[in-house]
Structures are given as C-alpha cells and as structure tokens.
Scaffold this active site. Structure first.
Site, PDB file in Angstrom:
ATOM      1  N   CYS A 330      -8.111  21.372  33.155  1.00 38.76           N
ATOM      2  CA  CYS A 330      -9.303  20.725  33.711  1.00 38.76           C
ATOM      3  C   CYS A 330     -10.136  20.078  32.595  1.00 38.76           C
ATOM      4  O   CYS A 330      -9.708  19.106  32.005  1.00 38.76           O
ATOM      5  CB  CYS A 330     -10.106  21.714  34.549  1.00 38.76           C
ATOM      6  SG  CYS A 330     -11.249  20.915  35.709  1.00 38.76           S
ATOM      7  N   HIS A 440      -6.346  24.693  38.298  1.00 39.23           N
ATOM      8  CA  HIS A 440      -6.696  26.073  37.947  1.00 39.23           C
ATOM      9  C   HIS A 440      -5.740  27.020  38.670  1.00 39.23           C
ATOM     10  O   HIS A 440      -5.374  26.782  39.814  1.00 39.23           O
ATOM     11  CB  HIS A 440      -8.129  26.393  38.378  1.00 39.23           C
ATOM     12  CG  HIS A 440      -9.171  25.619  37.649  1.00 39.23           C
ATOM     13  ND1 HIS A 440      -9.541  25.895  36.353  1.00 39.23           N
ATOM     14  CD2 HIS A 440      -9.923  24.555  38.037  1.00 39.23           C
ATOM     15  CE1 HIS A 440     -10.488  25.055  35.974  1.00 39.23           C
ATOM     16  NE2 HIS A 440     -10.732  24.224  36.975  1.00 39.23           N
TER      17      HIS A 440
END
Length: 514
Positions: A330, A440
């Site tokens: 991310c 994630h």
C-alpha cells in the site's frame, strides 16, 4: 433489545479491547447472541468489510470472538490520524473528510444520531452488547460532548467495569482518581473494577484491593494475569514493536513508519518458525536483513520524507542494489515509485520524488478505494518466483492509483485481482527483487508463507522443506477460547451476569472476584 455492559479503562492501553473480546467469547460460549460496540475508535489499523465499509480492527477481533461477521455498526466512527493535529474521519464505514482536532470537536455533535442508530440496530439483533470505551473516562476537559465513555454509558444506561493496568504501576491511584473524578450520576454506573496485567501472587495484592473497595465503594471483579494470547490487539502494538529476541535463520525487517497502518499485515510472518520479524525505525537498527518490508502508511509522503531524512531510504536502496528483496505494501508500494503527485492536497499537496525502485507514478485522489479482493500472482520474477500462480485474499484501502511510466519495459504487474463487485484488474508492480502491492493481508496465506520462507532460505544456501504452518481461522479460534478460559478463571462471571441483568439500578455490589 440487548442488555449492555461497558468496559472502560483508566488510560489508553489498559486492556479494554482484549477484555471486551474475551467477554464477547464467554457470552457467546454461554449461548447468548453478542455483539461488540465502540462508538468512536482512533486507530491506523482498519479493516474492509464485505460491503466495502471501513472499521477499526479491534472491533473486527471482538466480532470474531462473538462469532459474528464484522459489521460497521459495531464501530460507527473511526478516526485515522494523518498528522499530530488531524485525522481522516470515517463515518458509517465511509470517509467524510480530513479534520483538525478543533474542526472535529465543533462537528462531533452532528455524529450522535449516527451512533444511536448503529447501537439501536445492533441491539435489536442481540442479547448482550459489550461496549468498549476509549482512552480515559476521567478527562474532565472532554466531558461536555463525550459520547465514548460515561456520556455513552449514561445515554445507553449501561453498567460499567473499569480496568486498570497494574503492569505499568500506579493502578490504585489511577482507579481511585478515575472514580473520584466522576460526577454522582456517573458513579452510579460503575459496578466494578478489574486489575489487569498482573504478574505475581494475588495474595500479596489482596490488602490493597480491600482498601480500594473501602475507598471507592466499588468491588474488584477480578485480577487478570498478564495474558500471553496471540490476538490482533491495538493495546499490544507497542509491545510487538519493542519485542527483542535472537535473529532467526531468516531476518525480516519491517520499517516502523511514524504513521504505520495495518501492522497486522505482518503477524502471520511471525509464524515462520525459522524467521525473526523486527520493526526498525533507524539505520542503526536495520542491520543486514534478508527481506525489507515497507508497510502501509496513513501519510505516504510524510513518512517517505521521514525515511529520507533519517537515512533509511539510502539503506533500502543499497539493500535493493545488492539484489536483496524489498516488498512494499500500500503506502510502502507508493514510496517505491519514481514520482508521487498530490494534486488535490489529500496529503501534503504538490509533487515528490519517490524512491525510484519501481518505474511508476502514484497520484493521490479524493476518492478512497475500499474493497475486498481475491488475487492471483502473475508470473513473478526474482527471488519470489515460486509465488507465480498462487492465490490469496485481502483488501484494499488507499487514496489514488499507481501506473507504470510510459515506455517502461522492465517492470510488470505483480498480480491480478477480482473485486467483490466482479471487477477485475491488475495490481502492483515488480522489478527484479523489488515488489509492490496495494493488497493488505497478502501474507495471511499458509502457502504463500511457505514459499517466502523457502525462497529466503534457498538464497542463503540453506535447505527448507515446504510445509503447512497453521490454519489462520483455527488458530484464531483457539486463541479466543484460551482468552475466554483465562478470564473465566479470574473474573467473577456470576456477578458480571447479575450486573448485566439488573443494570445500573443494581445496588448490591457484592462479589468475590479475587
């Protein structure tokens, strides 16, 4: 309608989240329909539900302990700090903007109806709601507009148990001071105290417990030992980051960014028995790891600037230049890019040079991507080529997009994703031994863990037999049951059930919790 019980703490990290999760599991084991509730959570660790809503991870853990699917009603307001003085405000699972502390306090009275609706809706579907407070309930400067501690308890007519952390010292002073700072109408909600994180012989503690009861006229419901259960817990964050131990055959270094988000991405890596996972924040701590991971961040540009100023960026580039693996997730993936642009001022505004390890550009946008995904690794090159074709599940939470730069021939996408909506898209980028993804939870897969361990061991000339580490769901269930068993041993559950049944009108505060 459900009956409430509320867990407050004398301070942050007193153990409220874990106690709430444990009670959720106990009540569920005893046959009740249970849900957790926290009106407002402040955390960088968040989760995406199946409908794309964002909520605090602590309530996800508590929902799992209660045998429920995570539901944004359990955490209607989530504050994700973006700086020392501001946060992104998530309401009902969706971002409504960034606010300074002053702006938020001016706006928060508008949020009360959302809290009431969420609680009332949950209450209609459950028998017991276990409510978690936030920080300290005795912050007298914040009482006027409080809807997270005693303000919420009064609104919901909830009896309260107050936890104090004895491991950090001063537990009697903090419990006494907290209760004494309550107004009379608040004190009638307090039905018990809990001494948490105790190490030693309870017999030595008993005289102090008796004196505390005499002083505040509130019973001690139990003395909870320092528990060693492996549960994703906000309160254990500092302990996890500071944990020291011998280096494993595989040394994994996770950069401890100032605004690190979703640190639970790396919990699964700690189950590789030949590996050590270290969280490092300075060049003197980095050493010579086998794998460097740059985690997610709530302020990508700010945290990249921090790495640039303290020398970690240079160290990571040198590590990559030796053809050793770097993995960005991310915000960490965004930092690996050539350029970062923030035309709408989502973070700092303007443009910034990235680390340049991936030939791509990140542009921050106003709209946040929030979705759960199923992924399949593409043809992966470099040290982790064994991941090719492997599948995984996870979720995306990010502002903006990352695109390969024009004319780039050396980099390729890392995986292909399928969203809950059915939309398919490529994700991430790879070049040599540098990898980046927006997903994630990519490591929460036993087969992927085994491949990563095997690749890193092979790189060091060591043999490694791929094998199953653990089933994550079964492991979590075992930990929730261990937590419940431990709390049953040390809490007066008969008294707690009586408090729930009688509510705040219960005037008989007799318990043998210690």
């Amino acid at each position: 309608m459900a009956k409430p019980i509320m867990i407050q703490g004398t301070m942050s990290n007193a153990g409220k989240s874990l106690l709430t999760a444990g009670l959720c599991r106990i009540f569920t084991q005893d046959g009740y329909r249970v849900a957790p509730f926290k009106s407002q959570n402040m955390a960088l660790n968040s989760y995406i539900t199946t409908d794309g809503s964002e909520m605090g991870r602590a309530q996800v853990v508590q929902a799992e302990a209660a045998g429920k699917a995570p539901d944004v009603r359990m955490n209607p307001i989530l504050l994700k700090p973006t700086s020392e003085k501001g946060s992104q405000v998530i309401l009902g699972g969706k971002p409504i903007g960034n606010m300074t502390t002053t702006e938020y306090y001016a706006h928060k009275h508008n949020l009360l109806p959302h809290i009431k609706r969420a609680y009332e809706s949950l209450s209609q579907e459950n028998d017991i709601i276990v409510i978690e407070g936030a920080g300290s309930p005795a912050e007298i400067n914040l009482k006027r507009d409080d809807f997270v501690n005693m303000g919420l308890a009064k609104m919901l007519k909830a009896p309260v148990l107050i936890a104090g952390d004895i491991d950090r010292g001063g537990v009697f002073a903090s419990l006494y001071g907290t209760v004494m700072l309550f107004d009379e109408d608040e004190r009638k909600h307090v039905k018990g105290t809990i001494i948490n994180k105790f190490r030693g012989d309870v017999e030595i503690l008993k005289p102090g417990l008796d004196m505390l009861c005499d002083l505040i006229h509130v019973p001690v419901v139990g003395v909870v030992p320092y528990l060693h259960v492996d549960i994703d817990d906000e309160d254990s964050l500092s302990e996890r980051f500071s944990k020291k131990g011998p280096l494993g055959l595989i040394d994994i270094a996770v950069i401890k960014l100032p605004r690190i988000s979703n640190f639970t991405d790396f919990n699964a890596l700690e189950h590789i028995e030949c590996a050590s996972v270290r969280y490092v924040s300075g060049t003197n701590e980095l050493g010579n790891p086998d794998l460097i991971i740059i985690p997610g961040s709530k302020n990508t540009m700010g945290d990249l600037k921090w790495m640039r100023e303290n020398g970690l960026e240079v160290c990571i580039k040198k590590h990559a230049a030796k053809n050793k693996p770097v993995f960005g997730i991310c915000g960490g993936y965004q930092m690996l890019c050539e350029n970062l642009g923030d035309p709408y001022g989502v973070e700092h505004g303007g443009e910034m040079k990235g680390m340049g390890l991936l030939k791509s550009t990140t542009v921050f946008e106003k709209e946040k991507t929030r979705t759960r995904v199923m992924g399949t690794f593409s043809k992966v090159g470099g040290i982790f080529n064994g991941l090719s074709g492997k599948t995984f599940e996870g979720y995306e939470i990010h502002m903006g997009y990352t695109a390969s730069e024009e004319g780039n021939e050396g980099d390729s996408s890392l995986s292909n994703l399928a969203e809950i909506s059915g939309n398919e898209k490529p994700d991430g980028m790879q070049k040599g031994n540098v990898y980046g993804t927006y997903v994630h939870g990519v490591f929460d897969n036993d087969e992927i863990l085994s491949e990563i361990a095997a690749a890193l061991m092979k790189e060091k000339g060591l043999e490694y037999e791929k094998h199953t580490f653990f089933n994550l769901k079964e492991y979590k269930e075992k930990q929730y049951n261990l937590l419940a068993d431990a709390l049953r041993e040390c809490l007066d559950m008969e008294y707690i059930y009586k408090v729930i049944e009688e509510g705040i009108e219960n005037g008989n505060n007799e318990t043998n919790g210690y």
